[in-house]
Design an enzyme around this catalytic site. Structure first.
Site, PDB file in Angstrom:
ATOM      1  CE1 TYR A  20      -3.667   2.497   0.370  1.00  0.00           C
ATOM      2  CE2 TYR A  20      -2.497   3.269   2.316  1.00  0.00           C
ATOM      3  CZ  TYR A  20      -3.496   3.435   1.372  1.00  0.00           C
ATOM      4  OH  TYR A  20      -4.300   4.553   1.420  1.00  0.00           O
ATOM      5  CD  GLU A  42      -8.425   6.066   4.280  1.00  0.00           C
ATOM      6  OE1 GLU A  42      -8.487   5.967   5.527  1.00  0.00           O
ATOM      7  OE2 GLU A  42      -7.357   5.952   3.663  1.00  0.00           O
ATOM      8  CD1 TRP A  50      -3.581   1.029   6.025  1.00  0.00           C
ATOM      9  CD2 TRP A  50      -5.768   1.460   5.926  1.00  0.00           C
ATOM     10  NE1 TRP A  50      -3.883   1.412   4.731  1.00  0.00           N
ATOM     11  CE2 TRP A  50      -5.225   1.677   4.646  1.00  0.00           C
ATOM     12  CE3 TRP A  50      -7.136   1.661   6.098  1.00  0.00           C
ATOM     13  CZ2 TRP A  50      -5.979   2.082   3.552  1.00  0.00           C
ATOM     14  CZ3 TRP A  50      -7.891   2.067   5.011  1.00  0.00           C
ATOM     15  CH2 TRP A  50      -7.308   2.272   3.761  1.00  0.00           C
TER      16      TRP A  50
END
Length: 174
Positions: A20, A42, A50
């Protein structure tokens, strides 16, 4: 506390955080569906790690029709029920409803500005506090952290990478 760049530096190439960071975080997105997809991720991260969201990103893409705004905007009560039963994503009614509502809002922005990206560009640059007010007025489930991370991750706000980070330097992001 270590920055994200420091955190991923020694992780193996295949690690979800490293992937990422090196290939997505802070990279400007031009496709409305991809911007919408990042917003979905998000929103779903709120209250969770995350890493969990990154590991489920493929599942989110499948569950939300490859993040196709028009398809998600037309989701029915049956689609909501399907999403709330999908163990591959986050089964939270508020987050599912926000994704559908936000797709509908993006359709309105596309009609007015030509694209979601054009709407974002129209307001850029703007301080984070002003972005947060705008997002709260326009979308659901978009508080300060969600809005900030969405904008940082898509290149609209600075801060994705450290000054010495090679990825940040390649993006010319301080």
């Amino acid at each position: 506390m270590a920055s994200y760049c420091e955190f991923v530096r020694d992780l193996p190439e295949g690690n979800v955080h490293r992937q990422y960071h090196d290939h997505h975080y802070g990279f400007p997105l031009t496709d409305d569906n991809e911007l919408f997809g990042r917003l979905i991720l998000e929103i779903n991260q709120a209250g969770l790690s995350w890493e969990l969201i990154l590991k489920k990103a493929h599942n989110f893409r499948a569950a939300y029709a490859n993040f196709d705004i028009d398809t998600v905007a037309g989701y029915t009560d049956e689609d909501r029920a399907r999403l709330l039963q999908d163990a591959g994503i986050i089964r939270n009614k508020l987050k599912v409803n926000a994704a559908i509502h936000n797709a509908q809002q993006i359709q309105h922005l596309q009609a007015e500005f030509g694209s979601f990206k054009a709407w974002l560009d129209h307001h850029h640059p703007m301080p984070k506090a002003d972005w947060v007010k705008l997002f709260k007025k326009t979308f659901k489930f978009t508080g300060g952290e969600i809005t900030g991370e969405f904008l940082i991750s898509t290149g609209y706000l600075p801060g994705a990478h450290d000054m010495g980070c090679p990825v940040g330097q390649s993006l010319m992001i301080p």
